[in-house]
Design a protein around this motif. Structure first.
Motif, short mmCIF file in Angstrom:
data_model
loop_
_atom_site.label_atom_id
_atom_site.label_comp_id
_atom_site.label_asym_id
_atom_site.label_seq_id
_atom_site.Cartn_x
_atom_site.Cartn_y
_atom_site.Cartn_z
N LYS A 97 -5.85 2.11 4.30
CA LYS A 97 -6.76 3.23 4.51
C LYS A 97 -6.01 4.56 4.46
N GLN A 98 -4.90 4.65 5.16
CA GLN A 98 -4.13 5.89 5.18
C GLN A 98 -3.64 6.25 3.78
N GLY A 155 -4.65 12.66 7.08
CA GLY A 155 -4.84 11.22 7.25
C GLY A 155 -5.97 10.92 8.20
N PRO A 156 -6.74 9.85 7.94
CA PRO A 156 -7.81 9.48 8.87
C PRO A 156 -7.24 9.04 10.21
N ALA A 157 -8.06 9.04 11.23
CA ALA A 157 -7.61 8.67 12.58
C ALA A 157 -6.98 7.28 12.57
N ALA A 158 -5.88 7.16 13.27
CA ALA A 158 -5.17 5.89 13.35
C ALA A 158 -5.84 4.98 14.37
N ALA A 176 0.83 -1.20 0.00
CA ALA A 176 0.00 0.00 0.00
C ALA A 176 0.87 1.26 0.00
N GLU A 177 1.86 1.29 0.86
CA GLU A 177 2.72 2.49 0.94
C GLU A 177 3.60 2.62 -0.30
N ALA A 178 4.03 1.50 -0.86
CA ALA A 178 4.82 1.55 -2.10
C ALA A 178 3.96 2.09 -3.24
N LEU A 179 2.70 1.68 -3.30
CA LEU A 179 1.79 2.20 -4.33
C LEU A 179 1.52 3.69 -4.14
#
Length: 143
Positions: free
Chosen positions: A61-62, A130-133, A22-25
């Motif tokens: 989600k983030q 960013g949405p709530a963690a 997800a973070e790489a994308l």
């Protein structure tokens, strides 16, 4: 034998491979394949949001939300600058380049930090947009 949920990354925490993907994308969307990176990321979010481990869901989600809102911020601000100052003004180009450089660079740096967090099996929340963690319980290491 690998399943469709195997992202080729040895996991220390459940969902770590998907979190890293997800973070790489997110970074690929910003740097290499804008638009296409977001579509792949959004497809992963839609597919795994209800079934993935909490770590993966948090990163998906983030990354998805920040890609969406970050894109809107950049497009909206650039549109506002052009509408206000015009396309032929030198100052509009100064403002456009400065704004895009600052916002884009900030998103790239935050994305790199998020990727580091995903690689270490930790949750991450992008500041401001960013949405709530979700606070995850201590995770057992997997083999």
């Amino acid at each position: 034998m690998s399943s469709e949920d195997d992202f080729g990354i040895p996991e220390e925490h459940a969902g770590q491979g998907l979190a890293i993907a997800a973070e790489a994308l997110f970074l690929l969307n910003l740097l290499v394949i804008p638009g296409l990176g977001f579509l792949i990321l959004a497809a992963l979010w839609l597919k795994h949001r209800d079934s993935a481990p909490p770590l993966a869901v948090q990163h998906l989600k983030q990354a998805t939300y920040v890609s969406f809102w970050g894109g809107l911020l950049i497009v909206g601000a650039i549109s506002l600058i052009v509408a206000t100052l015009g396309v032929h003004s030198e100052w509009s180009w100064v403002a456009l380049i400065l704004y895009f450089t600052c916002i884009h660079s900030t998103l790239v740096l935050l994305g790199m930090f998020a990727l580091i967090k995903a690689m270490s099996g930790q949750v991450w929340r992008y500041p401001l947009i960013g949405p709530a963690a979700v606070h995850l319980p201590k995770q057992a290491k997997t083999k």
